[in-house]
Design a protein around this motif. Structure first.
Motif, short mmCIF file in Angstrom:
data_model
loop_
_atom_site.label_atom_id
_atom_site.label_comp_id
_atom_site.label_asym_id
_atom_site.label_seq_id
_atom_site.Cartn_x
_atom_site.Cartn_y
_atom_site.Cartn_z
N LEU A 17 175.65 95.02 64.73
CA LEU A 17 176.42 96.05 64.04
C LEU A 17 177.68 96.44 64.80
O LEU A 17 178.76 96.57 64.21
N THR A 18 177.56 96.61 66.12
CA THR A 18 178.75 96.98 66.90
C THR A 18 179.74 95.81 66.96
O THR A 18 180.94 96.02 66.92
N GLY A 19 179.22 94.60 67.04
CA GLY A 19 180.10 93.43 67.00
C GLY A 19 180.83 93.32 65.68
O GLY A 19 182.03 92.98 65.64
N THR A 20 180.15 93.63 64.60
CA THR A 20 180.78 93.64 63.28
C THR A 20 181.85 94.72 63.22
O THR A 20 182.95 94.49 62.70
N GLY A 21 181.53 95.89 63.80
CA GLY A 21 182.52 96.96 63.85
C GLY A 21 183.77 96.56 64.61
O GLY A 21 184.90 96.83 64.16
N VAL A 22 183.60 95.91 65.74
CA VAL A 22 184.75 95.44 66.52
C VAL A 22 185.55 94.41 65.72
O VAL A 22 186.78 94.45 65.69
N ALA A 23 184.85 93.49 65.07
CA ALA A 23 185.54 92.46 64.28
C ALA A 23 186.33 93.08 63.14
O ALA A 23 187.46 92.67 62.86
N ILE A 24 185.76 94.08 62.49
CA ILE A 24 186.47 94.75 61.40
C ILE A 24 187.69 95.50 61.97
O ILE A 24 188.79 95.42 61.41
N ILE A 88 168.73 92.79 78.40
CA ILE A 88 169.84 93.16 79.26
C ILE A 88 171.14 92.51 78.77
O ILE A 88 172.20 93.13 78.76
N THR A 89 171.06 91.26 78.32
CA THR A 89 172.23 90.58 77.77
C THR A 89 172.74 91.32 76.53
O THR A 89 173.95 91.54 76.39
N GLU A 90 171.85 91.70 75.66
CA GLU A 90 172.24 92.44 74.44
C GLU A 90 172.85 93.79 74.82
O GLU A 90 173.86 94.20 74.24
N MET A 91 172.26 94.47 75.80
CA MET A 91 172.79 95.76 76.23
C MET A 91 174.21 95.61 76.78
O MET A 91 175.08 96.43 76.51
N GLY A 92 174.44 94.55 77.55
CA GLY A 92 175.77 94.29 78.07
C GLY A 92 176.77 94.05 76.94
O GLY A 92 177.90 94.56 76.98
N SER A 93 176.35 93.32 75.94
CA SER A 93 177.22 93.05 74.79
C SER A 93 177.50 94.34 74.01
O SER A 93 178.63 94.56 73.54
N ILE A 94 176.51 95.19 73.88
CA ILE A 94 176.70 96.47 73.19
C ILE A 94 177.73 97.31 73.94
O ILE A 94 178.62 97.92 73.33
N ILE A 95 177.62 97.34 75.26
CA ILE A 95 178.58 98.09 76.08
C ILE A 95 179.99 97.52 75.89
O ILE A 95 180.97 98.26 75.74
N GLU A 96 180.11 96.18 75.91
CA GLU A 96 181.42 95.55 75.68
C GLU A 96 181.97 95.93 74.30
O GLU A 96 183.16 96.23 74.16
N ASN A 97 181.10 95.90 73.29
CA ASN A 97 181.54 96.26 71.94
C ASN A 97 181.98 97.72 71.88
O ASN A 97 182.99 98.04 71.25
N ALA A 98 181.22 98.60 72.52
CA ALA A 98 181.59 100.02 72.54
C ALA A 98 182.95 100.20 73.20
O ALA A 98 183.79 100.99 72.73
N GLY A 99 183.18 99.49 74.30
CA GLY A 99 184.47 99.54 74.96
C GLY A 99 185.59 99.04 74.07
O GLY A 99 186.69 99.60 74.04
N ALA A 100 185.32 97.99 73.31
CA ALA A 100 186.32 97.44 72.39
C ALA A 100 186.61 98.39 71.23
O ALA A 100 187.65 98.30 70.59
#
Length: 135
Positions: A17-24, A88-100
């Motif tokens: 969901l956060t990745g989709t948000g960043v892409a949008i 942990i990998t997913e959590m890291g990606s979520i943090i990256e998406n939140a930053g984006a």
């Protein structure tokens, strides 16, 4: 271990969901990218399932071979380690998406996730005998 599976699935959903948000937000959303993300998630689920199967196989061999006696009863190890790595990998990606998405991310949180990821990798390397000092 059930809670780890539930948490893994929840992290995958939040990451998607956060990745989709960043892409949008960046104007890069497309059905092809969305499908690739879903294929990536499916691959993670398959890897976790394989770890679970290997865990059952290892446990069955160790606990049912009369010539093998351990000072403890083997129940699970591989599955939780693989699940922890993926969580942990997913959590890291979520943090990256939140930053984006322009959310302020504390540097200590980024560092903590990186250290957790490294510790999980080190545990897996130690388990397989491929620790960095052996390389």
């Amino acid at each position: 271990m059930v809670w780890m599976v539930i948490f893994f699935i929840a992290c995958m959903a939040v990451d998607y969901l956060t990745g989709t948000g960043v892409a949008i937000k960046t104007g890069k959303w497309g059905s092809k990218a969305a499908r690739e993300g879903l294929w990536h998630k499916l691959g993670s689920v398959i890897a976790v399932a394989v770890a679970g199967g290997a865990n059952l196989l290892i446990g069955s061999i160790i606990n049912n071979m009369p010539a093998v006696t351990l000072p403890f009863e083997y129940t699970v190890f591989l599955s939780p380690l693989v699940l922890a790595w993926y969580i942990i990998t997913e959590m890291g990606s979520i943090i990256e998406n939140a930053g984006a998405m322009d959310a302020p991310i504390p540097s200590f949180l980024r560092k903590m996730i990186a250290q957790l990821h490294g510790a999980t990798d080190a545990a897996g390397d130690k388990l397989t005998g491929t620790a960095k000092e052996d390389k």
